[in-house]
Structure formats: structure tokens, C-alpha cells
Design an enzyme around this catalytic site. Structure first.
Site, PDB file in Angstrom:
ATOM      1  N   HIS A 298     -14.011 -10.361 -39.460  1.00 56.31           N
ATOM      2  CA  HIS A 298     -13.956  -9.012 -40.040  1.00 56.31           C
ATOM      3  C   HIS A 298     -12.497  -8.546 -40.170  1.00 56.31           C
ATOM      4  O   HIS A 298     -11.570  -9.208 -39.724  1.00 56.31           O
ATOM      5  CB  HIS A 298     -14.743  -7.985 -39.226  1.00 56.31           C
ATOM      6  CG  HIS A 298     -16.170  -8.381 -39.034  1.00 56.31           C
ATOM      7  ND1 HIS A 298     -17.070  -7.627 -38.334  1.00 56.31           N
ATOM      8  CD2 HIS A 298     -16.871  -9.466 -39.453  1.00 56.31           C
ATOM      9  CE1 HIS A 298     -18.245  -8.218 -38.327  1.00 56.31           C
ATOM     10  NE2 HIS A 298     -18.143  -9.344 -38.994  1.00 56.31           N
TER      11      HIS A 298
ATOM     12  N   TYR B 122     -15.442  -7.660 -44.696  1.00 52.21           N
ATOM     13  CA  TYR B 122     -14.826  -8.923 -45.116  1.00 52.21           C
ATOM     14  C   TYR B 122     -13.732  -8.709 -46.158  1.00 52.21           C
ATOM     15  O   TYR B 122     -13.664  -9.402 -47.163  1.00 52.21           O
ATOM     16  CB  TYR B 122     -15.911  -9.890 -45.607  1.00 52.21           C
ATOM     17  CG  TYR B 122     -16.659 -10.504 -44.442  1.00 52.21           C
ATOM     18  CD1 TYR B 122     -16.199 -11.668 -43.837  1.00 52.21           C
ATOM     19  CD2 TYR B 122     -17.789  -9.891 -43.910  1.00 52.21           C
ATOM     20  CE1 TYR B 122     -16.851 -12.216 -42.740  1.00 52.21           C
ATOM     21  CE2 TYR B 122     -18.456 -10.433 -42.814  1.00 52.21           C
ATOM     22  CZ  TYR B 122     -17.974 -11.599 -42.243  1.00 52.21           C
ATOM     23  OH  TYR B 122     -18.614 -12.152 -41.155  1.00 52.21           O
TER      24      TYR B 122
HETATM   25  C1  DNO Z   1     -21.194 -11.121 -39.188  1.00 50.69           C
HETATM   26  C2  DNO Z   1     -21.477 -12.479 -38.823  1.00 50.69           C
HETATM   27  C3  DNO Z   1     -22.937 -12.762 -38.582  1.00 50.69           C
HETATM   28  C4  DNO Z   1     -23.124 -14.249 -38.341  1.00 50.69           C
HETATM   29  C5  DNO Z   1     -24.527 -14.665 -38.036  1.00 50.69           C
HETATM   30  C6  DNO Z   1     -24.547 -16.096 -37.612  1.00 50.69           C
HETATM   31  O1  DNO Z   1     -20.132 -10.796 -39.578  1.00 50.69           O
HETATM   32  O2  DNO Z   1     -20.706 -12.861 -37.752  1.00 50.69           O
HETATM   33  O3  DNO Z   1     -23.695 -12.379 -39.675  1.00 50.69           O
HETATM   34  O4  DNO Z   1     -22.748 -14.940 -39.483  1.00 50.69           O
HETATM   35  O5  DNO Z   1     -25.090 -13.883 -37.079  1.00 50.69           O
HETATM   36  O6  DNO Z   1     -25.781 -16.657 -37.842  1.00 50.69           O
END
Ligand code: DNO
Length: 400
Positions: free
Chosen positions: A356, A372
Site C-alpha cells: 500500500h 495502490y
Molecule cells: C491487500 C492485500 C490482500 C491480499 C490477500 C492475499 O492489499 O494484501 O488483498 O492480497 O489477502 O490473499
């Protein structure tokens, strides 16, 4: 030997506004992505993996991690067609191994993947970040969803706060809150309307903490040996946030949870995604200690910070500011790498991604997915790598 952690970046595939070409300019080598267009439960064929892999390699990058092959709800509930879906999952893992992609991130959160109530929380410095507000969540649960029994899940104080909060919302605000919680954040499988959501919650009646745990362990017992044979390192992502929501159990939230599931099948192929932002929300999770005790099972790193607020409320802080002692975590990760080196392991370059990022300079309208952003993650990548290289240099100086 090049022992630095492998720098990776999450790419959402062809629909991502941030292209592979834009990613290559960031000086990362690895791509983290999934075949997002395939429905949950489908077999991911070797051809499909290879086609996407070729596209990534044509851009001068490497497909390092699959994040994620979604786990079908039937598997989590162990109802309906779960046996077929487990077979499909295994087949996808075998194909992934044949395609030579080494790490698989997945999660076992029922119904909802990661959850926030505010995607544009304004900070005084001018950027925005993601925030989880327990009062807003309770207000949604009690007064929008009107879930049966919801009142029993919150303290008296939270019930009062949620009611006052709900009364302050306009219908636009309610719509917005509903969308933030249910529409599905990037990488989540799908979104729901409140009615659909209630219907799927009902299918979890009778599945509490211990049932979900057993279902997860049964899944691991079946899939991890296949992953081992295929040369695919599994890496379960923790619950985000790390506590039950809407009466749904969550069983990958604490160090004890992580340890228990690694014990189910004792192999590096049954490993963990160490997401500092998810585990970090619980003050009781001692993150540097987790690296020391469980680091040998880390196959993937999500480095992100959070700032805890009142109760269970938190927001996503800059990567080096917040409640996660990121510098110490990175130091401990370097120590873990040294242990691997001493043991002769070949997986020293654990992939990490700046997880993030804040939305910086929104006026540029780069239109990236919530959490993102290009600039916020780039900033995260830069500061994290800086800390890593600084620690490595100090160790080198001290040792010569
Ligand atoms: C969010 C991500 C999650 C992750 C899933 C893995 O930013 O870290 O959505 O991709 O939980 O399965």
C-alpha cells in the site's frame, strides 16, 4: 552473492492503470500478480500462466509471486463442492510450479478480504490514506445491514457511538460507506450488495472459530504436500484487520495462529506472508519477535505501517512512521537471512513489496486503485530499501 531482499511490485494485470513499463522504471525486478480474470474455483492452466509470464518477461521483469489464487468459500466452509475446488486448487498449484513461479500468497478470510471504512482519509500533510474506523463499521453492521445479533458483538459504548455516527450520515455518506466496505478492494474477489452479503453471511451459520481453523488445517494438509512437490512456496496472508468482522471468524491474526498453522505441515513450503500492516494492528503481536521465532517460515513480505487510534480504529501510516517498528523489523529480517545462509538454504532473497501507499498529489489524477498508488508505493519502496541498505552497510562496517 546478492543477498538483498527481492524488490517486487503488485500489478493488477491488463486493467491496471500502472503499466509494466511504468513499473520497470521503479527499479524493481519482480512482479506480484494473479490471473484476475479467472473465476474463483477455476483451474489455472499452464498455458494461462505461461502466457502471462511471457508478457511480464517481455517487459524485462519476472513473475515472482502469485497473489492470490482465491480459496473458494466452499473450501472455507467445507460444504458443497469443496472436494472439487480443492482438486482445482492443487491443479493450479502444479501448473504454477511447472511455469516456474516460486511463491503463492493466499488467504483464508471468510467472505471479505481486506476491509476498510474510508479510502480517502485526509491527513494534515495533504495526502490521503486508508482507514478502518470501528464506529463506522459497527454503524454499517447495525443500521445499514441490520444483521441479526449484531448488537451482541459490540460494547455498550460502541453501540452508542455507532448510533450517533449513523445519525450524522447523509444518504450519500451511507452509500459511500457501503461501497467502501462491500464493493471489494483491489485484489478482492468480488463485491456484494447488502442483500447478497447478508445471504452469504447466513451460509456461515454454525462455522465458528474452531470450525474455520479445522477447515484451514484440512486444506493445508491436502495442498501443502502438492505445493512441496511442485516447488511452490505457499505463503498465507494474515487477516486484515486481524479480528472477526460481521460475526465471521478470522483465524490467521496472531503469532499463535501463524505458528499453529505452520505446525500442521512442517515444511518451508507451508509458509507465511509476513504482512506487518495486518499483524501490526494488534498491539500484542510482537513483530520483531515474530521474525525471530517464525521468520524461517516467511516466504513473502508485505511491508506497511499502521497507526492505531482509539479501540480497534487505525489508519495506514507512512512506511516508517506508525506503530510498527519498521527499522527493527528489517534488521530482524536481515538476521533471518543470515540464519538461512548459515543453514545453506537457497531462499535468501525473500521477495518483499512496499504494501500500500498514501495517495500523494491527488491532483495528478493518476487514477490508481485504492491503497495502490504509484507515488505512495514508490515512496514506500524507496524508504524501505534505504533502511535495508543502511543496516547492511553498518553491519558490513562493524564486521570489517
Ligand atoms: C491487500 C492485500 C490482500 C491480499 C490477500 C492475499 O492489499 O494484501 O488483498 O492480497 O489477502 O490473499
Amino acid at each position: 552473492m546478492n543477498k538483498k531482499f527481492e524488490k517486487t511490485w503488485r500489478w493488477f494485470g491488463l486493467d491496471d492503470t500502472i503499466t509494466l513499463e511504468a513499473i520497470r522504471q521503479l527499479d524493481v525486478t519482480g512482479i506480484v500478480t494473479a490471473l484476475h480474470h479467472l473465476p474463483t474455483g477455476a483451474v489455472w492452466s499452464l498455458e494461462a500462466f505461461e502466457e502471462r509470464k511471457a508478457m511480464i518477461e517481455d517487459a524485462g521483469l519476472k513473475w515472482s509471486v502469485v497473489e492470490s489464487i482465491p480459496v473458494h468459500e466452499d473450501i472455507k466452509r467445507r460444504t458443497g463442492d469443496y472436494k472439487t475446488y480443492i482438486e482445482h486448487f492443487k491443479e493450479s498449484v502444479r501448473n504454477m510450479g511447472k511455469a516456474g513461479i516460486p511463491v503463492l500468497c493466499y488467504n483464508f478470510m471468510p467472505v471479505l478480504d481486506w476491509t476498510r471504512t474510508d479510502l480517502d482519509h485526509e491527513m494534515s500533510m495533504g495526502y490521503t490514506c486508508l482507514r478502518f474506523d470501528e464506529t463506522a463499521l459497527a454503524a454499517f453492521d447495525l443500521f445499514v445491514l441490520r444483521r441479526n445479533g449484531a448488537g451482541d458483538d459490540y460494547s455498550e459504548q460502541l453501540l452508542i457511538g455507532a448510533e450517533a455516527y449513523f445519525k450524522s450520515l447523509s444518504s450519500d455518506d451511507i452509500h459511500h460507506l457501503t461501497k467502501n466496505i462491500l464493493a471489494g478492494l483491489p485484489g478482492s474477489e468480488e463485491g456484494y450488495t447488502p442483500e447478497e452479503f447478508q445471504a452469504i453471511l447466513d451460509t456461515y451459520a454454525g462455522i465458528g472459530d474452531s470450525e474455520l481453523r479445522e477447515n484451514l488445517y484440512a486444506f493445508i494438509r491436502e495442498v501443502a504436500p502438492v505445493a512441496e512437490e511442485a516447488g511452490v512456496k505457499m505463503a498465507i496472508h494474515p487477516d486484515d484487520p486481524p479480528f472477526p468482522l460481521f460475526g465471521l471468524p478470522r483465524v490467521v491474526s496472531t503469532e499463535a495462529d501463524a505458528k499453529a498453522l505452520t505446525d500442521v505441515y512442517d515444511s518451508p513450503y507451508n509458509g507465511l506472508t509476513f504482512c506487518t500492516g495486518s499483524y501490526g494492528v494488534l498491539a500484542d503481536n510482537d513483530l520483531p519477535g515474530m521474525v525471530e521465532r517464525l521468520g524461517h517460515r516467511f516466504n513473502f513480505l508485505h511491508l506497511r505501517n499502521i497507526q492505531r487510534e482509539k479501540g480497534r480504529t487505525f489508519h495506514e501510516a507512512l512506511h516508517l512512521k506508525g506503530d510498527v517498528d519498521m527499522e527493527k523489523v528489517i534488521y530482524m529480517l536481515i538476521m533471518e537471512q543470515e540464519r538461512r545462509h548459515t543453514e545453506g538454504r537457497n531462499d535468501l532473497r525473500i521477495p518483499f513489496r512496499p504494501d500500500h501507499g498514501q495517495n500523494i498529489l491527488r491532483s495528478l489524477h493518476l487514477n490508481s486503485a485504492p491503497g495502490y498508488s504509484y507515488l505512495g508505493r514508490l515512496r514506500g519502496l524507496a524508504v524501505l530499501r534505504g533502511v535495508e541498505m543502511g543496516i547492511r552497510k553498518v553491519l558490513e562496517i562493524q564486521r570489517t
